[in-house]
Design a protein around this motif. Structure first.
Motif, PDB file in Angstrom:
ATOM      1  N   GLU A   1      16.876  58.669  49.613  1.00  0.00           N
ATOM      2  CA  GLU A   1      17.430  57.307  49.790  1.00  0.00           C
ATOM      3  C   GLU A   1      15.881  56.320  49.936  1.00  0.00           C
ATOM      4  N   ILE A   2      16.058  55.512  48.926  1.00  0.00           N
ATOM      5  CA  ILE A   2      14.849  54.334  48.699  1.00  0.00           C
ATOM      6  C   ILE A   2      15.451  53.146  48.853  1.00  0.00           C
TER       7      ILE A   2
ATOM      8  N   ILE B   1      17.327  40.505  40.561  1.00  0.00           N
ATOM      9  CA  ILE B   1      17.113  41.964  41.015  1.00  0.00           C
ATOM     10  C   ILE B   1      18.331  42.792  40.287  1.00  0.00           C
ATOM     11  N   GLY B   2      19.675  42.016  40.567  1.00  0.00           N
ATOM     12  CA  GLY B   2      20.764  42.695  39.950  1.00  0.00           C
ATOM     13  C   GLY B   2      20.682  43.098  38.451  1.00  0.00           C
ATOM     14  N   GLN B   3      19.976  41.775  37.635  1.00  0.00           N
ATOM     15  CA  GLN B   3      19.781  41.962  36.343  1.00  0.00           C
ATOM     16  C   GLN B   3      18.954  43.007  35.826  1.00  0.00           C
TER      17      GLN B   3
ATOM     18  N   ALA C   1      19.726  46.598  33.819  1.00  0.00           N
ATOM     19  CA  ALA C   1      19.001  46.852  32.583  1.00  0.00           C
ATOM     20  C   ALA C   1      18.195  48.059  32.609  1.00  0.00           C
ATOM     21  N   ASN C   2      18.326  48.649  33.888  1.00  0.00           N
ATOM     22  CA  ASN C   2      17.480  49.943  34.434  1.00  0.00           C
ATOM     23  C   ASN C   2      15.814  49.624  33.840  1.00  0.00           C
TER      24      ASN C   2
ATOM     25  N   PRO D   1      18.577  52.313  39.101  1.00  0.00           N
ATOM     26  CA  PRO D   1      19.829  51.498  39.232  1.00  0.00           C
ATOM     27  C   PRO D   1      20.534  51.424  40.631  1.00  0.00           C
ATOM     28  N   GLU D   2      20.300  52.618  41.295  1.00  0.00           N
ATOM     29  CA  GLU D   2      21.059  52.784  42.463  1.00  0.00           C
ATOM     30  C   GLU D   2      20.150  52.473  43.898  1.00  0.00           C
TER      31      GLU D   2
END
Length: 372
Positions: free
Chosen positions: A272-273, A318-320, A324-325, A353-354
């Protein structure tokens, strides 16, 4: 006799100009582009300036644009060499443009020959042609600049100056191309056919060595740069800090960032990061059409609203990049360096991405101009 002996020894030690290249014997390529070709090949396009001598006054410069299909960049170089007088020489290339479709493949094979050649100019900029081809960009004629290399290089340098682009050249990109745990972004340019102009259209996000097809828009790019801790000579942002006024212009403020301090902290618990990304900005108000900044509490209200707006915009960015990984923040590199055991157990392309990345922007207004 001794003087003659010393002179002979010195002459034997002089190497002379054994590696010189006469300008009259070469054709300098100042910009080049690559596009998708047939059957997995490529199309290379180059612009070559040449000056015709004049009996009176300065000579006239002509720009030659040539394209050829090929299997590899070196193969294309050999073919182009057979089409021009003198010898093809890319040692002064200023700009390399990649077609959008080609950039979605591994771009390292396109640059391999440049990295291996000791005469290559690794200070050259790399850009992606959005919604078009590199050939179209190289062939563009603009009234303000005769050379397309000068035009595009100047455009990209201006983007660096105004904190819209990283300014990374081929040499700086090399480390990010080959090192796991960090990705990068490349400026995107677009042709405006009506105005016959080329415009900066954002930052293309890469995953590993491939363009993801996603980009950071020009209006987001300054904050995007600041989130990476990168800042040019000028960093200016306009944000909506109010909904009170009917006239839309009165709801906005424009600030110049005087100082930006980025702090990225990681919490790693098993797999968990969590990343806490904090920006502390010191800004100067350069435009506030609503005025009346002398009113008590007015500046504090703007500061608070601006911090909230920029934090919300940072969350979108950040979501973008996670969608886009594209690990442009280098979080994987930090985990690899400080938590090597955890890194070995991770599939970073699946994990990144998670993970949770929490940005927070704190604004401090130091100046508001000479008008109250």
């Amino acid at each position: 006799m001794k003087r003659w002996l010393v002179a002979v020894v010195c002459l034997m030690m002089l190497t002379g100009c054994w590696d010189e290249r006469q300008f009259k014997n070469i054709k300098l390529v100042l910009s080049m582009g690559y596009d998708v070709g047939e059957d997995g090949g490529i199309i290379q396009t180059v612009s070559i300036p040449s000056v015709r001598r004049s009996v009176e006054g300065p000579g006239e410069e002509k720009i030659q644009v040539i394209s050829t299909p090929a299997h590899t960049p070196r193969d294309a170089r050999d073919k182009l060499d057979q089409m021009i007088s003198e010898t093809y020489d890319p040692s002064k290339v200023k700009v390399i443009v990649l077609g959008e479709e080609l950039a979605k493949n591994d771009i390292y094979p396109l640059l391999d020959e440049l990295y291996r050649n000791p005469n290559s100019n690794l200070n050259a900029y790399l850009a992606i042609a959005e919604e078009g081809t590199a050939k179209d960009v190289i062939a563009t004629r603009n009234l303000s600049e005769n050379r397309i290399s000068q035009y595009v290089a100047g455009l990209l340098e201006a983007a660096v100056y105004s904190t819209h682009s990283t300014g990374e050249n081929l040499q700086l990109l090399c480390a990010e191309l080959v090192e796991p745990g960090i990705d990068f972004s490349v400026p995107m340019i677009k042709i405006d056919e009506e105005k016959q102009m080329i415009t900066f259209s954002g930052m293309g996000l890469f995953n590993d060595k491939k363009f993801t097809g996603e980009k950071i828009a020009p209006e987001q790019s300054t904050l995007y740069m600041l989130l990476q801790g990168k800042m040019g000579k000028v960093a200016r942002m306009t944000a909506k800090v109010s909904d009170k006024h009917e006239e839309e212009i009165l709801n906005y403020v424009t600030v110049n960032v005087m100082n930006n301090n980025k702090d990225l902290k990681l919490e790693v618990k098993g797999n968990e990061i969590t990343a806490q990304l904090k920006l502390k900005m010191k800004v100067r108000i350069v435009e506030y059409p609503s005025d009346h900044l002398y009113v008590k509490g007015k500046i504090e209200g703007i500061r608070k609203n601006l911090s909230e707006v920029l934090t919300a915009e940072s969350e979108k960015i950040i979501g973008q990049i996670q969608e886009a990984n594209s690990d442009v923040l280098g979080i994987g590199r930090r985990i690899k360096g400080f938590h090597p055991k955890v890194w070995k157990e991770l599939d970073w392309n699946e994990e990144y991405p998670e993970i949770t990345i929490k940005p927070k922007v704190e604004v401090e207004i130091l100046q508001h101009g000479i008008t109250n």
